[in-house]
Design a protein around this motif. Structure first.
Motif, PDB file in Angstrom:
ATOM      1  N   ALA A 148       0.647  -1.195  -0.095  1.00 37.75           N
ATOM      2  CA  ALA A 148      -0.194  -0.022  -0.159  1.00 37.75           C
ATOM      3  C   ALA A 148       0.865   1.101   0.177  1.00 37.75           C
ATOM      4  CB  ALA A 148      -0.961  -0.183   1.187  1.00 37.75           C
ATOM      5  N   VAL A 149       1.840   1.461   0.728  1.00 38.78           N
ATOM      6  CA  VAL A 149       2.481   2.622   0.909  1.00 38.78           C
ATOM      7  C   VAL A 149       3.523   2.689  -0.289  1.00 38.78           C
ATOM      8  CG1 VAL A 149       4.621   3.468   2.124  1.00 38.78           C
ATOM      9  CG2 VAL A 149       2.828   2.575   3.633  1.00 38.78           C
ATOM     10  N   SER A 150       4.158   1.655  -0.879  1.00 44.45           N
ATOM     11  CA  SER A 150       5.130   1.594  -1.988  1.00 44.45           C
ATOM     12  C   SER A 150       4.507   1.650  -3.408  1.00 44.45           C
ATOM     13  CB  SER A 150       6.215   0.447  -1.771  1.00 44.45           C
ATOM     14  OG  SER A 150       5.603  -0.623  -2.274  1.00 44.45           O
ATOM     15  N   GLY A 151       3.128   1.195  -3.450  1.00 43.98           N
ATOM     16  CA  GLY A 151       2.571   0.978  -4.841  1.00 43.98           C
ATOM     17  C   GLY A 151       3.437  -0.005  -5.649  1.00 43.98           C
ATOM     18  N   HIS A 152       4.340  -0.802  -5.004  1.00 44.33           N
ATOM     19  CA  HIS A 152       4.963  -1.886  -5.788  1.00 44.33           C
ATOM     20  C   HIS A 152       4.500  -3.117  -5.359  1.00 44.33           C
ATOM     21  CE1 HIS A 152       8.761   0.323  -7.186  1.00 44.33           C
ATOM     22  NE2 HIS A 152       7.950   1.262  -6.715  1.00 44.33           N
ATOM     23  N   PRO A 153       4.511  -4.148  -6.234  1.00 43.54           N
ATOM     24  CA  PRO A 153       4.156  -5.429  -5.954  1.00 43.54           C
ATOM     25  C   PRO A 153       5.185  -6.216  -5.098  1.00 43.54           C
ATOM     26  CG  PRO A 153       4.900  -5.362  -8.301  1.00 43.54           C
ATOM     27  CD  PRO A 153       4.883  -4.057  -7.602  1.00 43.54           C
ATOM     28  N   VAL A 154       4.629  -7.181  -4.149  1.00 48.71           N
ATOM     29  CA  VAL A 154       5.725  -7.792  -3.419  1.00 48.71           C
ATOM     30  C   VAL A 154       5.487  -9.401  -3.610  1.00 48.71           C
ATOM     31  CG1 VAL A 154       6.532  -8.274  -1.109  1.00 48.71           C
ATOM     32  CG2 VAL A 154       5.706  -6.134  -1.555  1.00 48.71           C
ATOM     33  N   PRO A 155       6.024  -9.869  -4.684  1.00 49.77           N
ATOM     34  CA  PRO A 155       5.658 -11.272  -4.953  1.00 49.77           C
ATOM     35  C   PRO A 155       6.259 -12.272  -3.605  1.00 49.77           C
ATOM     36  CG  PRO A 155       7.016 -10.360  -6.616  1.00 49.77           C
ATOM     37  CD  PRO A 155       7.167  -9.547  -5.475  1.00 49.77           C
ATOM     38  N   LEU A 156       5.562 -13.189  -3.322  1.00 49.99           N
ATOM     39  CA  LEU A 156       5.834 -14.028  -2.224  1.00 49.99           C
ATOM     40  C   LEU A 156       5.489 -15.628  -2.618  1.00 49.99           C
ATOM     41  CD1 LEU A 156       3.011 -14.743  -0.523  1.00 49.99           C
ATOM     42  CD2 LEU A 156       3.298 -12.485   0.285  1.00 49.99           C
ATOM     43  N   ILE A 157       6.457 -16.367  -1.903  1.00 48.27           N
ATOM     44  CA  ILE A 157       5.881 -17.707  -1.792  1.00 48.27           C
ATOM     45  C   ILE A 157       5.941 -18.359  -0.291  1.00 48.27           C
ATOM     46  CG2 ILE A 157       6.697 -18.671  -4.123  1.00 48.27           C
ATOM     47  CD1 ILE A 157       9.144 -19.587  -2.579  1.00 48.27           C
ATOM     48  N   ILE A 158       5.063 -19.174  -0.333  1.00 47.39           N
ATOM     49  CA  ILE A 158       4.839 -19.620   1.167  1.00 47.39           C
ATOM     50  C   ILE A 158       5.645 -20.907   1.419  1.00 47.39           C
ATOM     51  CG2 ILE A 158       3.453 -20.910   2.976  1.00 47.39           C
ATOM     52  CD1 ILE A 158       2.398 -17.938   2.227  1.00 47.39           C
ATOM     53  N   CYS A 159       6.897 -20.598   2.383  1.00 49.80           N
ATOM     54  CA  CYS A 159       7.691 -21.948   2.667  1.00 49.80           C
ATOM     55  C   CYS A 159       7.409 -22.614   4.135  1.00 49.80           C
ATOM     56  CB  CYS A 159       9.010 -21.108   2.601  1.00 49.80           C
ATOM     57  SG  CYS A 159       9.621 -20.507   1.124  1.00 49.80           S
ATOM     58  N   PRO A 160       8.644 -23.620   4.223  1.00 45.87           N
ATOM     59  CA  PRO A 160       8.166 -24.478   5.562  1.00 45.87           C
ATOM     60  C   PRO A 160       8.370 -23.142   6.637  1.00 45.87           C
ATOM     61  CG  PRO A 160       9.322 -25.514   4.134  1.00 45.87           C
ATOM     62  CD  PRO A 160       9.127 -24.428   3.340  1.00 45.87           C
ATOM     63  N   ARG A 161       8.165 -23.403   8.029  1.00 47.64           N
ATOM     64  CA  ARG A 161       8.463 -22.590   8.960  1.00 47.64           C
ATOM     65  C   ARG A 161       9.987 -22.466   9.257  1.00 47.64           C
ATOM     66  NH1 ARG A 161       4.663 -24.462  14.268  1.00 47.64           N
ATOM     67  NH2 ARG A 161       2.754 -24.134  13.355  1.00 47.64           N
ATOM     68  N   ARG A 162      10.681 -21.390   9.563  1.00 42.03           N
ATOM     69  CA  ARG A 162      12.197 -21.393   9.880  1.00 42.03           C
ATOM     70  C   ARG A 162      12.276 -21.859  11.255  1.00 42.03           C
ATOM     71  NH1 ARG A 162      14.371 -15.135   9.753  1.00 42.03           N
ATOM     72  NH2 ARG A 162      13.062 -14.875  11.848  1.00 42.03           N
ATOM     73  N   THR A 163      13.441 -22.554  11.565  1.00 46.26           N
ATOM     74  CA  THR A 163      13.842 -23.275  12.930  1.00 46.26           C
ATOM     75  C   THR A 163      14.006 -22.020  13.804  1.00 46.26           C
ATOM     76  OG1 THR A 163      14.792 -24.820  11.600  1.00 46.26           O
ATOM     77  CG2 THR A 163      15.252 -25.005  13.846  1.00 46.26           C
ATOM     78  N   GLY A 164      13.265 -22.339  14.962  1.00 47.36           N
ATOM     79  CA  GLY A 164      13.426 -21.374  16.013  1.00 47.36           C
ATOM     80  C   GLY A 164      12.633 -20.453  16.260  1.00 47.36           C
ATOM     81  N   ASP A 165      11.641 -20.348  15.091  1.00 45.10           N
ATOM     82  CA  ASP A 165      10.548 -19.034  15.345  1.00 45.10           C
ATOM     83  C   ASP A 165       9.368 -19.351  16.216  1.00 45.10           C
ATOM     84  OD1 ASP A 165      11.709 -17.196  13.293  1.00 45.10           O
ATOM     85  OD2 ASP A 165      10.390 -17.823  11.790  1.00 45.10           O
ATOM     86  N   VAL A 166       8.952 -18.292  16.533  1.00 42.25           N
ATOM     87  CA  VAL A 166       7.675 -18.552  17.670  1.00 42.25           C
ATOM     88  C   VAL A 166       6.402 -17.964  16.627  1.00 42.25           C
ATOM     89  CG1 VAL A 166       9.209 -18.407  19.657  1.00 42.25           C
ATOM     90  CG2 VAL A 166       8.076 -16.261  18.594  1.00 42.25           C
ATOM     91  N   ALA A 167       5.309 -18.493  17.241  1.00 39.28           N
ATOM     92  CA  ALA A 167       4.087 -18.140  16.299  1.00 39.28           C
ATOM     93  C   ALA A 167       3.777 -16.616  16.577  1.00 39.28           C
ATOM     94  CB  ALA A 167       2.900 -18.621  17.038  1.00 39.28           C
ATOM     95  N   ALA A 168       3.943 -16.276  17.837  1.00 37.44           N
ATOM     96  CA  ALA A 168       3.529 -14.715  18.161  1.00 37.44           C
ATOM     97  C   ALA A 168       4.450 -14.164  19.159  1.00 37.44           C
ATOM     98  CB  ALA A 168       2.050 -14.529  18.532  1.00 37.44           C
ATOM     99  N   CYS A 169       4.802 -12.699  19.166  1.00 34.15           N
ATOM    100  CA  CYS A 169       5.490 -12.349  20.225  1.00 34.15           C
ATOM    101  C   CYS A 169       5.130 -10.839  20.327  1.00 34.15           C
ATOM    102  CB  CYS A 169       6.868 -12.581  20.180  1.00 34.15           C
ATOM    103  SG  CYS A 169       8.102 -11.777  21.134  1.00 34.15           S
ATOM    104  N   TYR A 170       4.410 -10.447  21.555  1.00 28.38           N
ATOM    105  CA  TYR A 170       4.279  -8.773  21.480  1.00 28.38           C
ATOM    106  C   TYR A 170       4.367  -8.441  23.006  1.00 28.38           C
ATOM    107  CZ  TYR A 170      -0.526 -10.588  21.772  1.00 28.38           C
ATOM    108  OH  TYR A 170      -1.616 -11.303  21.995  1.00 28.38           O
ATOM    109  N   ALA A 171       4.866  -7.206  23.192  1.00 24.33           N
ATOM    110  CA  ALA A 171       5.148  -6.724  24.329  1.00 24.33           C
ATOM    111  C   ALA A 171       4.018  -6.053  25.302  1.00 24.33           C
ATOM    112  CB  ALA A 171       5.943  -5.627  24.238  1.00 24.33           C
TER     113      ALA A 171
END
Ligand code: NAD
Ligand code: UD1
Length: 345
Positions: A276-299
């Motif tokens: 929305a901000v850049s007006g540019h496309p951001v192509p993406l692919i869905i990949c497996p989870r990254r080792t060590g990542d957590v689902a959610a984290c906020y303060a």
């Protein structure tokens, strides 16, 4: 105050330096340039109208540090210097313990020798590991999952022990959530070496065409859209957090604060904001989870609000718009030739 800023040419330190200079502090920056560019000093000077003292030195170098403390009457130290790549920390644990833990110990010993009694330390929300409860308060369980995270927790413990032993010592450990964004001028920002590990710099390089597509690490997390949720915080808000933390310079003890916005943003929400901000496309692919990542984290950042009077002011659109401005003005980061930058300004 006369403030020594370690890691002074790094991403968060450079933004903090501009804020502190504007508030009238005198700064001495020290950095070994392991992960930053000397060109940052000119940008700081351009934005603040002042060129702070700079020493290219390693915080593990006793002779260099003590020469700096001899040359300047330092009132407080803000300690940003350190290595921060989670993956690399697993491959080179001894290097990380030396740079982050032994380096901090060396700094504390020199501070003790020169009777400098005030420290602000860059810690990380990564000390909480996989959250058992959300939002995370400063009392939430500590269980770092990486070597990098353990170095941050070890340094926090060393600092706490030092505070117990010296009742006149004041330390503030700031646990940053996910710092993003850039100076609103577009003159300073995050300039990662090689392929960015972190989400926003990666998206930004996809949007500008430097990288083909974003790999989304997992869309099967127990979150609203299945992608990872984080508490992104604008680097300008973080910089203000350091300015306000200086209030505690004369309050002995070891103080710990979360610095986050308190709200979570998913990977797909971040991609949408960027499109929305850049007006540019951001192509993406869905990949497996990254080792060590957590689902959610906020303060839960209520403690910083009550005790420092700090609250994040900038929203997701500000974070993305400032990142995008920095990216466009500096397509090669700090390697962008100054002439090209002037053309665009
Ligand atoms: P950065 O890499 O841009 O800045 C760190 C600076 O420290 C670099 O300029 C580097 O050259 C310097 N440095 C490293 N080792 C040094 C040493 N031994 N002696 C002197 N200088 C040294 O990183 P940043 O994002 O600005 O992070 C600053 C601090 O905040 C780090 O301690 C980091 O662990 C912590 N932190 C960062 C994040 C983040 O996502 N950026 C999150 C939580 C905590
Ligand atoms: C990472 C570090 C953390 C550190 C923080 C600093 C790991 C496991 N954790 O946190 O210790 O304090 O950076 O900012 O490295 N993502 C993608 N594609 C990408 C990059 C990221 O989908 O190319 C996703 C991640 O899976 C995550 C979110 O984006 O859900 C944010 O990732 P990132 O920016 O790397 O931050 P953290 O993982 O929170």
């Amino acid at each position: 105050m006369n403030i020594l800023v370690t890691g002074g040419t790094g991403y968060i330190a450079s933004h903090t330096a501009v804020k502190l200079l504007a508030a009238g502090h005198q700064l001495v920056l020290v950095d070994n340039l392991a992960n930053s560019n000397i060109a940052v000093l000119d940008r700081i000077a351009l934005l603040s109208g002042q060129k702070p003292h700079f020493y290219q030195a390693d915080i593990g170098n006793y002779a260099a540090l003590s020469a700096i403390f001899t040359a300047h009457q330092i009132d407080a130290v803000i300690h940003f210097a350190g290595l921060k790549a989670v993956g690399e920390s697993a491959q080179k644990p001894l290097h990380y313990y030396r740079e982050n833990v032994a380096g901090s110990l060396q700094l504390l010993e020199v501070m003790q020798e020169f009777a400098v009694k005030s420290l602000i330390f860059s810690s990380s929300a990564t000390v909480y590991g996989d959250p058992r409860e959300l939002p995370l308060t400063e009392q939430s369980p500590i269980q770092p999952q990486s070597v990098y995270g353990r170095t941050k927790w070890m340094v926090e413990q060393i600092i706490a022990d030092h505070c117990s032993a010296d009742p006149s010592f004041s330390a503030v450990c700031l646990r940053y959530f996910n710092p993003v964004g850039a100076h609103p001028s577009g003159l300073m920002g995050e300039d990662p070496n090689g392929i960015p590990n972190n989400l926003l710099p990666f998206i930004s390089q996809v949007a500008i065409g430097r990288r083909e597509q974003l790999s989304v690490f997992g869309n099967d997390y127990p979150t609203a859209d299945g992608t990872g949720v984080r508490d992104y915080i604008h680097v300008q808000d973080l910089a203000e957090g350091h300015r306000l933390a200086l209030k505690l310079t004369h309050t002995p003890g070891c103080h710990r604060f979360n610095l986050g916005t308190g709200s979570g943003v998913s990977v797909l929400e971040m991609v949408d904001a960027f499109r929305a901000v850049s007006g540019h496309p951001v192509p993406l692919i869905i990949c497996p989870r990254r080792t060590g990542d957590v689902a959610a984290c906020y303060a839960d950042a209520a403690k910083a609000q009550h005790e420092l009077g700090w609250q994040a002011q900038l929203n997701l659109t500000d974070m993305v718009a400032d990142t995008w401005r920095w990216q466009q003005l500096n397509p090669q980061g700090y390697q962008t030739p100054p002439a090209k930058l002037k053309e665009k300004l």
